[in-house]
Write a protein that holds these residues in place. Sequence first.
Motif, mmCIF file in Angstrom:
data_model
loop_
_atom_site.group_PDB
_atom_site.id
_atom_site.type_symbol
_atom_site.label_atom_id
_atom_site.label_comp_id
_atom_site.label_asym_id
_atom_site.label_seq_id
_atom_site.Cartn_x
_atom_site.Cartn_y
_atom_site.Cartn_z
ATOM 1 N N GLY A 14 27.641 39.183 43.940
ATOM 2 C CA GLY A 14 27.466 37.800 43.499
ATOM 3 C C GLY A 14 28.584 37.355 42.573
ATOM 4 O O GLY A 14 29.095 36.232 42.681
ATOM 5 N N ALA A 15 28.955 38.232 41.650
ATOM 6 C CA ALA A 15 30.048 37.915 40.737
ATOM 7 C C ALA A 15 31.361 37.753 41.495
ATOM 8 O O ALA A 15 32.150 36.834 41.217
ATOM 9 C CB ALA A 15 30.177 39.001 39.669
ATOM 10 N N ALA A 17 31.708 36.834 44.610
ATOM 11 C CA ALA A 17 31.641 35.570 45.350
ATOM 12 C C ALA A 17 31.908 34.390 44.414
ATOM 13 O O ALA A 17 32.583 33.427 44.794
ATOM 14 C CB ALA A 17 30.272 35.418 46.011
ATOM 15 N N GLY A 18 31.403 34.455 43.194
ATOM 16 C CA GLY A 18 31.653 33.391 42.221
ATOM 17 C C GLY A 18 33.128 33.280 41.864
ATOM 18 O O GLY A 18 33.675 32.174 41.766
ATOM 19 N N VAL A 19 33.780 34.409 41.673
ATOM 20 C CA VAL A 19 35.215 34.414 41.354
ATOM 21 C C VAL A 19 36.009 33.848 42.530
ATOM 22 O O VAL A 19 36.930 33.037 42.346
ATOM 23 C CB VAL A 19 35.688 35.844 40.996
ATOM 24 C CG1 VAL A 19 37.205 35.922 40.941
ATOM 25 C CG2 VAL A 19 35.083 36.272 39.670
ATOM 26 N N ALA A 21 34.968 31.757 44.850
ATOM 27 C CA ALA A 21 34.717 30.322 44.956
ATOM 28 C C ALA A 21 35.514 29.558 43.900
ATOM 29 O O ALA A 21 36.088 28.499 44.179
ATOM 30 C CB ALA A 21 33.217 30.036 44.804
ATOM 31 N N HIS A 22 35.563 30.094 42.695
ATOM 32 C CA HIS A 22 36.331 29.446 41.625
ATOM 33 C C HIS A 22 37.814 29.380 41.988
ATOM 34 O O HIS A 22 38.455 28.331 41.801
ATOM 35 C CB HIS A 22 36.127 30.207 40.311
ATOM 36 C CG HIS A 22 36.929 29.667 39.185
ATOM 37 N ND1 HIS A 22 36.640 28.461 38.585
ATOM 38 C CD2 HIS A 22 38.028 30.156 38.544
ATOM 39 C CE1 HIS A 22 37.520 28.231 37.627
ATOM 40 N NE2 HIS A 22 38.380 29.250 37.578
#
Length: 108
Positions: A14-15, A17-19, A21-22
């Motif tokens: 999840g982390a 994927a967040g990075v 996306a950012h």
Amino acid sequence: MSINAKHLATFILGAAAGVAAHKYLQTEEGEKLLEDLKNKANDLKAEAEGAIDKAPEYFDELKTKGSEALKTNFPDAESFLKDLYAKFTNKPGTEGTGTTDPIPDPIS
């Protein structure tokens, strides 16, 4: 609640994927995507506000047309429903002598 390898792997994915996306949203293409999403959201908001404003008129029209259609297609429906309601409420002078609890009057 214990943390096992499955929970840890889910958190790490999840982390990541967040990075990702950012990083993507910082590019020119990502900024264009965000702008498109904002425009679509504003359009949907305006459409929803318009629908809220038109809702009372729509339901009044639906009520009128539905009542007319019911009377046209089923002319005895009103008397049937009144008789049925009277039967279940055990009003004096009606046939229904059951011992059921009366149904409260509908809200007008």
